[in-house]
Enzyme design. Structure first.
Site, PDB file in Angstrom:
ATOM      1  N   SER A 176       2.927  -3.791  -0.906  1.00  0.00           N
ATOM      2  CA  SER A 176       2.036  -4.238   0.355  1.00  0.00           C
ATOM      3  C   SER A 176       0.741  -3.215   0.377  1.00  0.00           C
ATOM      4  O   SER A 176       0.673  -2.108  -0.399  1.00  0.00           O
ATOM      5  CB  SER A 176       2.969  -3.590   1.737  1.00  0.00           C
ATOM      6  OG  SER A 176       2.202  -3.674   2.659  1.00  0.00           O
ATOM      7  N   TYR A 215       7.529   3.036   6.539  1.00  0.00           N
ATOM      8  CA  TYR A 215       7.296   1.764   5.768  1.00  0.00           C
ATOM      9  C   TYR A 215       6.285   1.992   4.965  1.00  0.00           C
ATOM     10  O   TYR A 215       6.354   1.728   3.723  1.00  0.00           O
ATOM     11  CB  TYR A 215       6.762   0.595   6.872  1.00  0.00           C
ATOM     12  CG  TYR A 215       6.519  -0.549   6.150  1.00  0.00           C
ATOM     13  CD1 TYR A 215       7.546  -1.546   5.450  1.00  0.00           C
ATOM     14  CD2 TYR A 215       5.200  -1.099   5.816  1.00  0.00           C
ATOM     15  CE1 TYR A 215       7.400  -2.512   4.864  1.00  0.00           C
ATOM     16  CE2 TYR A 215       4.950  -2.154   5.294  1.00  0.00           C
ATOM     17  CZ  TYR A 215       5.902  -2.849   4.889  1.00  0.00           C
ATOM     18  OH  TYR A 215       6.091  -4.097   4.139  1.00  0.00           O
TER      19      TYR A 215
END
Ligand SMILES: NC(=O)c1ccc[n+]([C@@H]2O[C@H](COP(=O)([O-])OP(=O)(O)OC[C@H]3O[C@@H](n4cnc5c(N)ncnc54)[C@H](OP(=O)(O)O)[C@@H]3O)[C@@H](O)[C@H]2O)c1
Length: 256
Positions: free
Chosen positions: A136, A149
């Site tokens: 990501s 995250y």
């Protein structure tokens, strides 16, 4: 080609599966919800594609071993593994529950290792294959409310690059993909208030354009790919001068 996709019951995994199957590949899909996987399979078959589905919990090493064994035995070989399964919760550090932290680390980090470890013996024995890791932009540029995250997606980069070095001299290729926010159910699970989704507005990538980029990456030996492309420049800028970027783009970091 025979392509395994983890976390294919929803979002990017499901869309990538449909796209690759429509291009003539056989897709072998895994996630915990067999019911949702069967719906994805139905869609793929109705579009003329070839697909099989198995229950898979990437956090469980034995589940990954069993999954890869079935995928290999039923198809002769797995050419590509797409490590896509992922989980996220966007909250301030003091608000994060232990169970949420455990989920992000076990799915996004341990799960990636479990599947890679399960697939590698087959690929190494044939001296052929490809591992595609879905990280990501959060793996390169952290932001408030995404501490764990971001840590888990930073970990994917370190892990994938180390795997690449271990595979030097073989024909097993490693690619890493860094997408920005994508319009999938992930955002609704990560931020139940809906604020992040509404603040993103047009900054969100469509799941189709993201799947197309993943599809292209399956065909190439690129080490890394970013979507949108400007994500590469932003990440270089951030790695080079984090203090300046954090100051200059302060408000942009506060979308969650
Ligand atoms: N959406 C975004 O904004 C965004 C941005 C950048 C990167 N990403 C990354 O892109 C990937 C796909 O995300 P998405 O947006 O498509 O999310 P999604 O729609 O929430 O899909 C996540 C998938 O992961 C599966 N999964 C979760 N835990 C699992 C486990 N223990 N074992 C096996 N499968 C598991 C889920 O299936 P089951 O529930 O059936 O197990 C589901 O199919 C993730 O790695 C995510 O971190 C997403």
């Amino acid at each position: 080609m025979n392509i395994v996709i983890t976390g294919a019951s929803s979002g990017l995994g499901a869309e990538t599966a449909a796209l690759l199957a429509a291009e003539g590949h056989r897709v072998i899909l895994g996630s915990r919800s067999i019911q949702k996987l069967k719906e994805v399979k139905k869609r793929i078959q109705s579009e003329g594609g070839s697909c099989e589905v198995y229950a898979l919990d990437v956090t469980n090493e034995q589940s990954c071993v069993q999954f890869m064994k079935q995928a290999e035995e039923n198809n002769g070989s797995v050419d590509i593994l797409i490590n896509n399964a992922g989980a996220g919760t966007f909250k301030k550090i003091e608000e994060l529950q232990a169970v949420e932290v455990e989920e992000m680390l076990s799915v996004n980090v341990t799960g990636v290792h479990n599947m890679t470890k399960a697939a590698l013996p087959y690929m190494k024995a044939r001296d052929q294959g490809k591992l595609l890791f879905i990280s990501s932009l959060a793996g390169k540029i952290p932001s408030p409310k995404a501490s764990v995250y971001a840590a888990s997606k930073h970990a994917v980069i370190g892990y994938a690059r180390a795997v690449r070095m271990e595979l030097a001299g073989t024909n097993v290729n490693v690619s890493i993909f860094y997408p920005g926010p994508i319009d999938t159910p992930f955002l609704d699970k990560a931020d139940k208030t809906g604020n992040y989704r509404s603040r993103l507005g047009r900054m969100m990538l469509t799941v189709r354009e993201t799947a197309v980029a993943v599809g292209k990456l399956t065909e190439k030996k690129s080490r890394e790919s970013h979507l949108p492309k400007v994500g590469f420049l932003l990440s270089v800028l951030y790695q080079t001068a984090p203090k300046i970027v954090e100051k200059a783009a302060g408000k942009q970091f506060q979308k969650k």
